[in-house]
Every structure is written in C-alpha cells, then in structure tokens.
Design an enzyme around this catalytic site. Sequence first.
Site, PDB file in Angstrom:
ATOM      1  CB  CYS A  56      -0.984  -0.040   1.162  1.00 12.80           C
ATOM      2  SG  CYS A  56      -2.352   1.135   0.972  1.00 12.80           S
ATOM      3  CG  HIS A  79      -3.456  -3.473   3.416  1.00 10.38           C
ATOM      4  ND1 HIS A  79      -2.501  -3.004   4.291  1.00 10.38           N
ATOM      5  CD2 HIS A  79      -4.038  -2.374   2.870  1.00 10.38           C
ATOM      6  CE1 HIS A  79      -2.500  -1.685   4.281  1.00 10.38           C
ATOM      7  NE2 HIS A  79      -3.423  -1.272   3.424  1.00 10.38           N
ATOM      8  CD  GLU A  86      -1.217  -6.001   5.654  1.00 10.99           C
ATOM      9  OE1 GLU A  86      -1.475  -4.833   5.975  1.00 10.99           O
ATOM     10  OE2 GLU A  86      -0.913  -6.334   4.488  1.00 10.99           O
TER      11      GLU A  86
END
Length: 258
Positions: free
Chosen positions: A124, A225, A227
């Site tokens: 990002c 993202h 994660e």
Amino acid sequence: MKPLIGITGRRLSLGMVKRTSRRFQHQFIDSHFSAFGDNVAAAGGIPVNLPFQAEAEAVVERLDGLVVTGGQDVHPSRWGGSARVDPTADPRWDHDVPDLARDEYEAALIAAALRSNVPILGVCRGHQLLNVVLGGTLVEHLEEGRIVHASQNHAPDDGEAEHTVSFTPGTLAHTLYGPQRVVNSWHHQAVDRLGRGLSVMGTTADGVVEAIKLDDSPVVGVQWHPEWMASSDPLFDWLVAVSVTSAPSPAMKGGATW
C-alpha cells in the site's frame, strides 16, 4: 537458517489511546501491525519490527528481506504533489498526517536494500513509496483525478468484481496468483508515472496499478494489503523463499546508486 525479515511501522503518542493516564499521554510508542509478523512467521521467516532508530544501512546489512508497510500518505514534497499539508500537524498524534520522519527512514531503508539486493515487499503506502524512491509519481486523489476507483473500502472477502486485479502473463504476480485475484482495497492514492526500472504486473479494470516489480530484482510492490486477506497470500511465501536465496554478497555492496 530462517531468514530475518524487517518490518516497518510508525510512531504514535499514547495520548491517542482512549483512557490513557495523563502521565503517559506524551510518551511515544512504535506501532507495528501484528499481521505482518504472523504472515512472515507462518511462511518460515523471522519477523523483526524496525524502529526509526535502527539505522538504515546498518540494519539492512543484517536483514535478509524487508517489508515496507501501509499507513499515511507519502508527503507530497517527496514526489511533487500539490496537496497542502499543515506544517504544525503532528503525525504522532494524528495517524492520517504525512510523517516526514517516517518517509525519510523508509526511503533510506529502500535505497539501502536496493543497493544490497535485499528483497523488498512494499505494501500500500510502501508500494507507493517504492515507486517514489525510484523517481515515480502518484495519483494525488483517485476520486478527483483521471481515475475513479469505485468502492475503495470493501472488505477482503466481499468479492466485488471492480476489485479484481488482472495480472500480466509471464510476470511474477501471474505465477503466484494466476490470471486474476480479488483483493482488498484501502487507499485514495495510487502509482502514476512509474519509477526507474519498474514494470506493472497487475491492474484493476479502472486502470489503477495494483502490482509492480523492479526488473531483474526481488523487489515487489502491491496496492492491496496481503496481510489482511481472508486467505493466506502467497507473497509472504515468495518473500521468505527469495530472502533465503538472495542474500547479498560483499561484491554487491556499493553497486547501483538509488
């Protein structure tokens, strides 16, 4: 040996936390999203959170890989943006304010990692900063520019078709994901003019650049993202694997200037 993967974060005031005792309000903390550590560890790496004091060149010499994480906008002064930023605003008290100290530190980490061929994953904001460090520019605000990125705040598993990323055949992203993947999206800026040596691996239907790679280098940026994906993202497996095989040799020190 398991590779050591550095993970960047931000600096915040304890005064931002509700019900914090007044005696601690002006104490600062280094904040790191734990999901990065979870994913790096699950992929077989050793996650290490990096405070701003961990001098960039010295710490990169110890690292096998680097994750530059998400957060506030890169300060427009770094890439020629026109947005006005209140010079009195303190990013330690307002997490949406651009942080010049963070910009400087993470840019130094990226430059050091590039010189040493240490693998980089930019996420990002980290994806955008990677582009800026290499001389690229950003779309200042998607909803006001030439691109309108619809429904930009949907959750990871909503399955919105407009946030399907299409990957270019023959790229690393296509190898990892196949032709397409639905991703999350929490951003209002995006990569515009590409930095030196970068190529686009994936875009959304509205033209937003969602994945980039530095040619012939283990350096990747993604706008989503990984994660926070509902299912595990293969980028972390890639990062850990390439961090084992791309350890810099002494001959590579002091190579290209970034």
